[in-house]
Design a protein around this motif. Structure first.
Motif, mmCIF file in Angstrom:
data_model
loop_
_atom_site.group_PDB
_atom_site.id
_atom_site.type_symbol
_atom_site.label_atom_id
_atom_site.label_comp_id
_atom_site.label_asym_id
_atom_site.label_seq_id
_atom_site.Cartn_x
_atom_site.Cartn_y
_atom_site.Cartn_z
ATOM 1 N N VAL A 47 0.466 -1.137 0.261
ATOM 2 C CA VAL A 47 0.076 0.128 0.073
ATOM 3 C C VAL A 47 0.965 1.161 0.105
ATOM 4 N N PHE A 50 1.744 3.090 -3.435
ATOM 5 C CA PHE A 50 1.098 4.328 -4.455
ATOM 6 C C PHE A 50 1.013 5.261 -3.654
ATOM 7 N N ASP A 51 1.254 5.407 -2.063
ATOM 8 C CA ASP A 51 0.557 6.169 -0.994
ATOM 9 C C ASP A 51 1.766 7.953 -1.799
ATOM 10 N N TRP A 60 -5.474 4.095 4.407
ATOM 11 C CA TRP A 60 -5.587 4.280 3.107
ATOM 12 C C TRP A 60 -4.805 5.236 2.425
ATOM 13 N N PRO A 61 -4.436 4.765 1.246
ATOM 14 C CA PRO A 61 -3.288 5.728 -0.021
ATOM 15 C C PRO A 61 -3.983 6.808 -0.505
ATOM 16 N N ASP A 62 -3.267 7.639 -0.404
ATOM 17 C CA ASP A 62 -3.346 8.897 -1.427
ATOM 18 C C ASP A 62 -2.513 8.695 -2.874
ATOM 19 N N TRP A 63 -3.582 7.249 -3.685
ATOM 20 C CA TRP A 63 -2.869 6.982 -4.461
ATOM 21 C C TRP A 63 -2.378 7.958 -5.873
ATOM 22 N N THR A 64 -1.038 7.472 -5.911
ATOM 23 C CA THR A 64 -0.644 8.197 -6.613
ATOM 24 C C THR A 64 0.892 6.951 -7.235
ATOM 25 N N LEU A 65 1.368 7.600 -9.100
ATOM 26 C CA LEU A 65 2.333 6.580 -9.297
ATOM 27 C C LEU A 65 3.945 7.304 -8.664
#
Length: 288
Positions: A47, A50-51, A60-65
Motif C-alpha cells: 500500500v 502508492f501513497d 488508506w493511501p492517497d493514490w499516486t505513482l
C-alpha cells in the motif's frame, strides 16, 4: 440419591463444555492477533508505495505513482536489483555445483569420521557467522585482490552456505538406489555420465530446493556485500537501500516503500514458481 447429587454430573458436563468453548475462543483470538501482527507489514509493503505521503502507519493511501517515478530517476536503484540478481545467481551456481559433487562423494565414499565431519562443518557454519568472521574475511579478500568485486562476494557467501547445502543434499543422494548406478556402469557409462544422467535427475527436487534456498539467503544479505563492495554501481539492493535518506537525514519513505516492493517481487515470483512446480513437497530419490 438426592436431587443435588443427580444434578452434579450435568453441572460438570456443562462446566467442561463451557471451558472447551472458552478455550477455542481464546485460541482463535490468539491466532487472529498473530495473523494481524504478521499481515500488517505485508499490507504496508503493497500500500505505501502508492501513497503520496507514506508513513510507518498502515492507512488508506492517497493514490499516486510518483514514488516509482522517483525510483526510476535514481541512478543506482534499478542497477542494484540487477546486481542482486547477478550475485544471487552466481552464488547459487557455485553452491549447487560444488554442493552436488561434495554430497555425492560423501554419500558414496566410506571414509572414517564422515558423519562427524558433516556435523562439524554444519556446526561451525552456524557458529562462525558473518559477523564473527568479518575481520579475517576482509583480510583474506584483500590479500587475494577481491575487494570491491562481486566475485569475492559470491565466493564468501557460497563458502558460508556450502556446509548446509552439502548436509541437505547428502540425504537426497543417499536415497538414490545404487542399483541404478550399477546398471548404468554395466552399459559402459563413465562416472560423470552416471552422475549427470542417473543421480542428478532423481535428486532434482533436492537440488531445486537448495538452489531456491540459496537465492533467498543471498537476496537479503547485507553484511558481506556492505563489507566487501565500495562502489555504488556494484552494490546489491540490500546495501543500496541503506542510503535512501532525505537531505535532512530522515528516511525517504517514498523511495524506500517503492524500492521495497520492487525488491520483494523476485522472491514472490520464486515462491509461486516453486509452489507451482514442486508444491513444496521436496523428497529425495526412490527408495530401493
Amino acid at each position: 440419591m438426592t436431587a443435588a447429587s443427580r444434578r452434579d454430573p450435568h453441572s460438570r458436563r456443562l462446566s467442561v463444555h463451557f471451558r472447551r468453548i472458552a478455550g477455542r475462543i481464546l485460541f482463535v483470538a490468539l491466532m487472529v492477533a498473530i495473523g494481524v501482527f504478521f499481515a500488517l507489514p505485508l499490507v504496508w509493503l503493497f500500500v505505501a508505495p502508492f501513497d503520496a505521503n507514506p508513513t510507518m502507519a498502515v492507512r488508506w493511501p492517497d493514490w499516486t505513482l510518483g514514488s516509482f517515478q522517483r525510483l526510476a530517476d535514481n541512478p543506482y536503484a534499478l542497477r542494484s536489483i540487477l546486481n542482486s540478481l547477478i550475485i544471487a545467481g552466481g552464488t547459487m551456481a557455485v553452491t549447487v555445483a560444488f554442493g552436488t559433487l561434495a554430497s555425492y562423494a560423501l554419500s558414496r565414499v566410506r571414509i572414517p569420521g564422515r558423519d562427524a565431519l558433516l556435523y562439524g562443518l554444519l556446526l561451525l557454519s552456524s557458529i562462525v557467522t558473518g559477523t564473527a568472521a568479518m575481520v579475517p574475511t576482509f583480510q583474506l579478500m584483500n590479500a587475494i585482490g577481491l575487494i570491491d568485486t562481486q566475485t569475492g562476494v559470491m565466493l564468501v557467501l557460497a563458502g558460508g552456505l556450502l556446509p548446509t547445502v552439502v548436509f541437505i543434499l547428502k540425504d537426497f543422494m543417499d536415497s538414490v538406489p545404487k542399483s541404478y548406478e550399477e546398471s548404468a556402469r554395466l552399459y559402459g557409462a563413465k562416472p560423470h555420465q552416471v552422475l549427470r544422467d542417473v543421480v542428478i535427475p532423481i535428486a532434482r527436487p533436492g537440488i531445486a530446493f537448495v538452489a531456491i534456498w540459496t537465492v533467498v539467503q543471498v537476496w537479503g544479505n547485507f553484511l558481506v556485500p556492505y563489507l566487501l563492495l565500495r562502489e555504488p554501481t556494484s552494490q546489491p539492493a540490500a546495501v543500496l537501500m541503506y542510503t535512501f535518506y532525505t537531505e535532512s537525514g530522515q528516511a525517504d519513505l517514498r523511495l524506500i516503500s517503492a524500492f521495497c516492493l520492487v525488491f520483494a517481487l523476485p522472491v514472490i515470483l520464486i515462491y509461486f514458481f516453486v509452489n507451482r512446480r514442486f508444491g513444496f513437497r521436496f523428497y529425495g530419490g526412490i527408495k530401493s
